[in-house]
Design a protein around this motif. Structure first.
Motif, short mmCIF file in Angstrom:
data_model
loop_
_atom_site.label_atom_id
_atom_site.label_comp_id
_atom_site.label_asym_id
_atom_site.label_seq_id
_atom_site.Cartn_x
_atom_site.Cartn_y
_atom_site.Cartn_z
N SER A 163 -3.56 84.11 53.22
CA SER A 163 -4.82 83.41 52.29
C SER A 163 -4.28 83.09 50.78
O SER A 163 -3.03 83.25 50.66
CB SER A 163 -5.63 84.54 52.30
OG SER A 163 -5.33 85.50 51.32
N ALA A 164 -5.16 82.41 50.13
CA ALA A 164 -4.99 82.12 48.85
C ALA A 164 -5.30 83.08 48.11
O ALA A 164 -6.33 84.05 48.32
CB ALA A 164 -5.79 80.85 48.49
N ASN A 165 -4.54 83.55 46.89
CA ASN A 165 -4.88 84.54 46.03
C ASN A 165 -5.82 84.04 44.85
O ASN A 165 -5.29 83.48 43.89
CB ASN A 165 -3.66 85.13 45.33
CG ASN A 165 -4.03 86.52 44.60
OD1 ASN A 165 -5.03 86.88 44.43
ND2 ASN A 165 -2.97 87.21 44.57
N LEU A 166 -7.08 83.92 44.80
CA LEU A 166 -7.94 83.39 44.04
C LEU A 166 -8.59 84.19 42.93
O LEU A 166 -9.02 83.64 41.84
CB LEU A 166 -8.94 82.73 44.86
CG LEU A 166 -8.94 81.87 46.28
CD1 LEU A 166 -10.10 81.71 46.86
CD2 LEU A 166 -8.13 80.59 45.47
N ARG A 167 -8.46 85.38 43.23
CA ARG A 167 -8.65 86.41 41.80
C ARG A 167 -7.78 87.25 41.19
O ARG A 167 -7.99 88.31 40.57
CB ARG A 167 -9.64 87.21 42.52
CG ARG A 167 -10.90 86.46 43.27
CD ARG A 167 -12.09 87.30 43.70
NE ARG A 167 -13.00 86.80 44.26
CZ ARG A 167 -14.26 87.04 43.78
NH1 ARG A 167 -14.71 87.76 42.97
NH2 ARG A 167 -15.44 86.31 44.51
N GLY A 168 -6.29 87.05 41.25
CA GLY A 168 -5.35 88.02 41.07
C GLY A 168 -5.38 89.18 41.73
O GLY A 168 -4.89 90.09 41.16
N SER A 169 -5.84 89.12 43.14
CA SER A 169 -5.72 90.53 43.80
C SER A 169 -4.10 90.72 44.06
O SER A 169 -3.41 90.04 43.87
CB SER A 169 -6.36 90.24 45.02
OG SER A 169 -7.84 89.98 44.90
N ALA A 170 -3.94 91.87 44.66
CA ALA A 170 -2.72 92.41 45.03
C ALA A 170 -2.09 91.16 46.00
O ALA A 170 -2.87 90.92 47.10
CB ALA A 170 -2.69 93.74 45.74
N PRO A 171 -0.94 91.10 45.79
CA PRO A 171 -0.17 89.87 46.67
C PRO A 171 0.12 90.21 48.22
O PRO A 171 0.02 89.57 48.93
CB PRO A 171 1.12 89.66 45.93
CG PRO A 171 1.40 90.67 45.04
CD PRO A 171 -0.07 91.40 44.83
N THR A 172 0.22 91.71 48.37
CA THR A 172 0.19 91.88 49.64
C THR A 172 -0.60 93.20 49.91
O THR A 172 -1.06 93.87 48.88
CB THR A 172 1.71 92.68 49.94
OG1 THR A 172 2.07 93.57 49.14
CG2 THR A 172 2.76 91.41 50.06
#
Length: 116
Positions: free
Chosen positions: A37-46
Motif C-alpha cells: 500500500s501507500a504510506n500516507l501517514r508516515g506509518s512503519a514501512p513494514t
C-alpha cells in the motif's frame, strides 16, 4: 500472493478491507500473502497484520503527485520482489494500473478488481 491496495491500515477504504479479508483467508489456508500500500501517514514501512506481511511504500502525500509517486514506488517494489510472488491482485484501478503493466512485463499473472 501480492495484494495491492493504495489504502491500508491505518488508512481504510473498501479495497483495503477486501485486501485484508482475502489475505487473511489465504493465510488461513497456508498461502503466503503480502499487502502493498501507500504510506500516507508516515506509518512503519513494514508490518504484519493478521499474519500478512504489509509493505507501505513511500509516496508524495500532497497534491497531484500522490498517485504517480505510488506508481513509481510500486513498480520499483514489484521489480525488486518479482521472485517472491506468483500472482499480483490489485484491488482497484487508477492507483494500481502499474501493477498490471509490471505483472505483464515481469511474467507474473495479475488480477485487477475494478469496483466502485
Amino acid at each position: 500472493a501480492c495484494m495491492v491496495s493504495y489504502y491500508f491500515a491505518p488508512d481504510y477504504s473498501g479495497s483495503a478491507i477486501q485486501a485484508r479479508n482475502l489475505s487473511r483467508h489465504l493465510v488461513g489456508h497456508g498461502i503466503d500473502a503480502t499487502i502493498v500500500s501507500a504510506n500516507l501517514r508516515g506509518s512503519a514501512p513494514t508490518d504484519v497484520v493478521d499474519g500478512t506481511r504489509v509493505y507501505r511504500l513511500p509516496v508524495i502525500t500532497s497534491g497531484e503527485l500522490r498517485i504517480p509517486s505510488f506508481w513509481v514506488s510500486l513498480l520499483t517494489f514489484l521489480v525488486r520482489h518479482r521472485r517472491q510472488f506468483d500472482i499480483i491482485h490489485a484491488h482497484g484501478m487508477l492507483p494500481h494500473g502499474t501493477a498490471a503493466i509490471a505483472g505483464r512485463w515481469l511474467g507474473i499473472p495479475t488480477i485487477m478488481k475494478v469496483a466502485m
